[in-house]
Motif scaffolding. Structure first.
Motif, PDB file in Angstrom:
ATOM      1  N   TRP A  30      51.076  45.131  27.857  1.00  0.00           N
ATOM      2  CA  TRP A  30      49.905  44.439  26.897  1.00  0.00           C
ATOM      3  C   TRP A  30      49.185  45.416  26.109  1.00  0.00           C
ATOM      4  O   TRP A  30      48.637  46.368  27.149  1.00  0.00           O
ATOM      5  CB  TRP A  30      49.151  43.554  27.640  1.00  0.00           C
ATOM      6  N   GLU A  31      49.594  45.802  24.909  1.00  0.00           N
ATOM      7  CA  GLU A  31      48.804  46.848  24.134  1.00  0.00           C
ATOM      8  C   GLU A  31      48.975  48.176  24.941  1.00  0.00           C
ATOM      9  O   GLU A  31      48.290  49.160  25.033  1.00  0.00           O
ATOM     10  CB  GLU A  31      47.128  46.607  24.261  1.00  0.00           C
ATOM     11  N   ASN A  32      50.630  48.297  25.407  1.00  0.00           N
ATOM     12  CA  ASN A  32      50.942  49.666  25.946  1.00  0.00           C
ATOM     13  C   ASN A  32      50.391  49.677  27.512  1.00  0.00           C
ATOM     14  O   ASN A  32      50.491  51.150  27.867  1.00  0.00           O
ATOM     15  CB  ASN A  32      50.628  50.835  25.018  1.00  0.00           C
ATOM     16  N   HIS A  33      49.712  48.841  27.918  1.00  0.00           N
ATOM     17  CA  HIS A  33      49.088  49.132  29.488  1.00  0.00           C
ATOM     18  C   HIS A  33      50.246  48.095  30.324  1.00  0.00           C
ATOM     19  O   HIS A  33      50.599  46.848  29.856  1.00  0.00           O
ATOM     20  CB  HIS A  33      47.803  48.410  29.534  1.00  0.00           C
ATOM     21  N   ASP A  34      50.348  48.753  31.388  1.00  0.00           N
ATOM     22  CA  ASP A  34      51.122  47.575  32.264  1.00  0.00           C
ATOM     23  C   ASP A  34      50.238  46.777  32.844  1.00  0.00           C
ATOM     24  O   ASP A  34      49.188  46.870  33.294  1.00  0.00           O
ATOM     25  CB  ASP A  34      51.630  48.650  33.592  1.00  0.00           C
ATOM     26  N   ILE A  35      50.725  45.353  32.680  1.00  0.00           N
ATOM     27  CA  ILE A  35      49.769  44.242  32.953  1.00  0.00           C
ATOM     28  C   ILE A  35      49.374  44.190  34.375  1.00  0.00           C
ATOM     29  O   ILE A  35      48.352  43.754  34.751  1.00  0.00           O
ATOM     30  CB  ILE A  35      50.369  42.929  32.736  1.00  0.00           C
ATOM     31  N   MET A  36      50.035  44.897  35.175  1.00  0.00           N
ATOM     32  CA  MET A  36      49.643  45.031  36.986  1.00  0.00           C
ATOM     33  C   MET A  36      48.475  45.864  36.907  1.00  0.00           C
ATOM     34  O   MET A  36      47.703  45.925  37.713  1.00  0.00           O
ATOM     35  CB  MET A  36      50.819  45.439  37.594  1.00  0.00           C
ATOM     36  N   GLU A  37      48.237  46.852  35.837  1.00  0.00           N
ATOM     37  CA  GLU A  37      47.003  47.559  35.900  1.00  0.00           C
ATOM     38  C   GLU A  37      45.844  47.254  35.212  1.00  0.00           C
ATOM     39  O   GLU A  37      44.761  47.467  35.727  1.00  0.00           O
ATOM     40  CB  GLU A  37      47.424  48.823  35.234  1.00  0.00           C
ATOM     41  N   VAL A  38      46.037  46.158  34.307  1.00  0.00           N
ATOM     42  CA  VAL A  38      44.565  45.694  33.625  1.00  0.00           C
ATOM     43  C   VAL A  38      44.543  44.293  33.812  1.00  0.00           C
ATOM     44  O   VAL A  38      43.587  43.722  33.416  1.00  0.00           O
ATOM     45  CB  VAL A  38      44.918  46.052  32.171  1.00  0.00           C
ATOM     46  N   ALA A  39      45.518  43.583  34.545  1.00  0.00           N
ATOM     47  CA  ALA A  39      45.275  42.011  34.680  1.00  0.00           C
ATOM     48  C   ALA A  39      45.496  41.472  36.090  1.00  0.00           C
ATOM     49  O   ALA A  39      45.986  40.386  36.038  1.00  0.00           O
ATOM     50  CB  ALA A  39      46.265  41.414  33.481  1.00  0.00           C
ATOM     51  N   THR A  40      45.355  42.284  37.055  1.00  0.00           N
ATOM     52  CA  THR A  40      45.384  41.842  38.299  1.00  0.00           C
ATOM     53  C   THR A  40      44.316  42.439  39.028  1.00  0.00           C
ATOM     54  O   THR A  40      43.384  43.215  38.791  1.00  0.00           O
ATOM     55  CB  THR A  40      46.722  42.177  38.877  1.00  0.00           C
ATOM     56  N   PRO A  41      44.034  41.688  40.132  1.00  0.00           N
ATOM     57  CA  PRO A  41      42.926  41.921  41.307  1.00  0.00           C
ATOM     58  C   PRO A  41      43.033  43.302  41.837  1.00  0.00           C
ATOM     59  O   PRO A  41      42.250  44.179  41.754  1.00  0.00           O
ATOM     60  CB  PRO A  41      42.877  40.967  42.216  1.00  0.00           C
ATOM     61  N   HIS A  42      44.382  43.755  41.999  1.00  0.00           N
ATOM     62  CA  HIS A  42      44.805  44.866  42.378  1.00  0.00           C
ATOM     63  C   HIS A  42      44.469  46.000  41.530  1.00  0.00           C
ATOM     64  O   HIS A  42      43.832  47.050  41.780  1.00  0.00           O
ATOM     65  CB  HIS A  42      46.287  45.038  42.678  1.00  0.00           C
ATOM     66  N   GLY A  43      44.683  45.888  40.240  1.00  0.00           N
ATOM     67  CA  GLY A  43      44.280  46.845  39.195  1.00  0.00           C
ATOM     68  C   GLY A  43      42.846  46.924  39.019  1.00  0.00           C
ATOM     69  O   GLY A  43      42.600  48.126  38.819  1.00  0.00           O
ATOM     70  N   TRP A  44      42.129  45.874  39.310  1.00  0.00           N
ATOM     71  CA  TRP A  44      40.671  46.002  39.022  1.00  0.00           C
ATOM     72  C   TRP A  44      40.321  46.966  40.346  1.00  0.00           C
ATOM     73  O   TRP A  44      39.318  47.780  40.036  1.00  0.00           O
ATOM     74  CB  TRP A  44      40.019  44.742  39.256  1.00  0.00           C
ATOM     75  N   LYS A  45      40.554  46.776  41.356  1.00  0.00           N
ATOM     76  CA  LYS A  45      40.017  47.417  42.627  1.00  0.00           C
ATOM     77  C   LYS A  45      40.783  49.032  42.506  1.00  0.00           C
ATOM     78  O   LYS A  45      39.968  50.008  42.973  1.00  0.00           O
ATOM     79  CB  LYS A  45      41.010  46.909  43.959  1.00  0.00           C
ATOM     80  N   PRO A 143      35.291  41.029  33.463  1.00  0.00           N
ATOM     81  CA  PRO A 143      35.739  40.047  32.302  1.00  0.00           C
ATOM     82  C   PRO A 143      35.933  38.612  33.102  1.00  0.00           C
ATOM     83  O   PRO A 143      36.584  38.427  34.101  1.00  0.00           O
ATOM     84  CB  PRO A 143      37.401  40.775  31.975  1.00  0.00           C
ATOM     85  N   HIS A 144      35.642  37.853  32.233  1.00  0.00           N
ATOM     86  CA  HIS A 144      35.557  36.302  32.728  1.00  0.00           C
ATOM     87  C   HIS A 144      37.130  35.959  32.475  1.00  0.00           C
ATOM     88  O   HIS A 144      37.426  35.091  31.446  1.00  0.00           O
ATOM     89  CB  HIS A 144      34.486  35.475  32.172  1.00  0.00           C
ATOM     90  N   VAL A 145      38.128  36.381  33.035  1.00  0.00           N
ATOM     91  CA  VAL A 145      39.358  36.003  32.801  1.00  0.00           C
ATOM     92  C   VAL A 145      40.135  35.870  34.058  1.00  0.00           C
ATOM     93  O   VAL A 145      39.886  36.690  35.168  1.00  0.00           O
ATOM     94  CB  VAL A 145      40.170  37.450  31.891  1.00  0.00           C
ATOM     95  N   VAL A 146      41.124  34.958  34.040  1.00  0.00           N
ATOM     96  CA  VAL A 146      41.832  34.580  35.260  1.00  0.00           C
ATOM     97  C   VAL A 146      43.011  35.518  35.340  1.00  0.00           C
ATOM     98  O   VAL A 146      43.918  35.571  34.362  1.00  0.00           O
ATOM     99  CB  VAL A 146      42.545  33.217  35.175  1.00  0.00           C
ATOM    100  N   TRP A 147      43.109  36.501  36.263  1.00  0.00           N
ATOM    101  CA  TRP A 147      44.206  37.484  36.227  1.00  0.00           C
ATOM    102  C   TRP A 147      45.223  36.958  37.192  1.00  0.00           C
ATOM    103  O   TRP A 147      45.165  35.972  37.702  1.00  0.00           O
ATOM    104  CB  TRP A 147      43.601  38.862  37.000  1.00  0.00           C
ATOM    105  N   PHE A 148      46.514  37.453  36.913  1.00  0.00           N
ATOM    106  CA  PHE A 148      47.651  37.080  37.611  1.00  0.00           C
ATOM    107  C   PHE A 148      47.381  37.198  39.205  1.00  0.00           C
ATOM    108  O   PHE A 148      46.841  38.149  39.805  1.00  0.00           O
ATOM    109  CB  PHE A 148      48.906  38.365  37.298  1.00  0.00           C
ATOM    110  N   GLY A 149      47.684  36.301  39.990  1.00  0.00           N
ATOM    111  CA  GLY A 149      47.397  36.097  41.302  1.00  0.00           C
ATOM    112  C   GLY A 149      46.044  35.568  41.769  1.00  0.00           C
ATOM    113  O   GLY A 149      45.961  35.539  43.011  1.00  0.00           O
ATOM    114  N   GLU A 150      45.339  35.215  40.737  1.00  0.00           N
ATOM    115  CA  GLU A 150      44.151  34.493  40.954  1.00  0.00           C
ATOM    116  C   GLU A 150      44.511  32.762  40.637  1.00  0.00           C
ATOM    117  O   GLU A 150      45.298  32.516  39.657  1.00  0.00           O
ATOM    118  CB  GLU A 150      43.111  34.757  40.102  1.00  0.00           C
TER     119      GLU A 150
END
Length: 231
Positions: A30-45, A143-150
């Motif tokens: 997503w915009e050259n970023h791995d979605i696991m890094e920017v759209a998951t609770p794991h990426g946030w941590k 961000p007020h976004v539902v991430w993968f795994g939530e």
């Protein structure tokens, strides 16, 4: 005479025409970023700064984009129907076009939430969330976004809307993202379903489905004519 209930499920394809990019399942970027890094609770941590910077850029991009014809057609349909929009998108293009009733399944990019309590949600009057910005309980804002795994907290509300639909329109999604894609299973048996997306599923999820394999704006022009004439 009361208006019929028109329920819409919109996905990324309706926003792409406005210039908002999305990730592709094929490469997971997503915009050259791995979605696991920017759209998951794991990426946030793992890297809060990266996630905050990523969504700050998406927020800035969103505010530079404008609603397109498909968004405006949905507003026009409010003259003829009681329109309820359920969107998988986190942008505000439906609201900015003038739609009066929009439910965001996956959150809203122009809001922040507490990383401690997801019920603490705040509108953003600027486009950045910075490290050190905290909620009233002292935890970092995210961000007020539902991430993968939530979980998708508004799914039950969406189901209740779909169960009352006299007409159901799916636009800008090929029904690949769950649980949102399962909403088609709750459409009343007598209600027609219009699917507007270049990628139409090979197997129809419902016998009442009318597939229009086109982009959002072109397809919605056709749907508008069809449902107004039939009404």
């Amino acid at each position: 005479m009361p208006k019929g209930k028109l329920v819409v499920l919109s996905g990324a394809g309706i926003s792409v025409e406005s210039g908002i990019k999305t990730f592709r399942d094929s490469d997971g970027l997503w915009e050259n970023h791995d979605i696991m890094e920017v759209a998951t609770p794991h990426g946030w941590k793992k890297n809060q700064k990266l996630v905050l910077d990523f969504y700050n850029q998406r927020r800035k991009q969103e505010r530079e984009c404008q609603p397109n014809l498909a968004h405006h057609i949905l507003v026009e349909l409010e003259k003829y129907f009681e329109v309820k929009i359920i969107t998988q998108n986190i942008d505000s293009l439906h609201e900015r076009a003038g739609s009066s009733d929009v439910l965001h399944l996956h959150g809203e990019i122009n809001k922040a939430q507490s990383s401690l309590d997801p019920n603490l949600i705040y509108p953003l009057d600027h486009w950045e969330i910075k490290s050190g910005d905290t909620c009233e309980r002292g935890s970092q804002l995210r961000p007020h976004v539902v991430w993968f795994g939530e979980p998708v907290p508004k799914m039950e509300e969406a189901i209740q809307l779909v169960e009352k639909a006299d007409i159901f329109i799916i636009v800008g999604t090929s029904l690949q993202v769950y649980p949102a894609a399962s909403l088609v299973d709750f459409v009343p048996h007598h209600s027609p379903i219009y699917l507007v997306d270049p990628q139409v599923p090979e197997t129809k999820p419902n016998k009442n489905l009318i597939a229009i394999p086109e982009n959002a704006s072109t397809g919605m022009k056709k749907v508008k004519e069809m449902i107004i004439q039939s009404g």
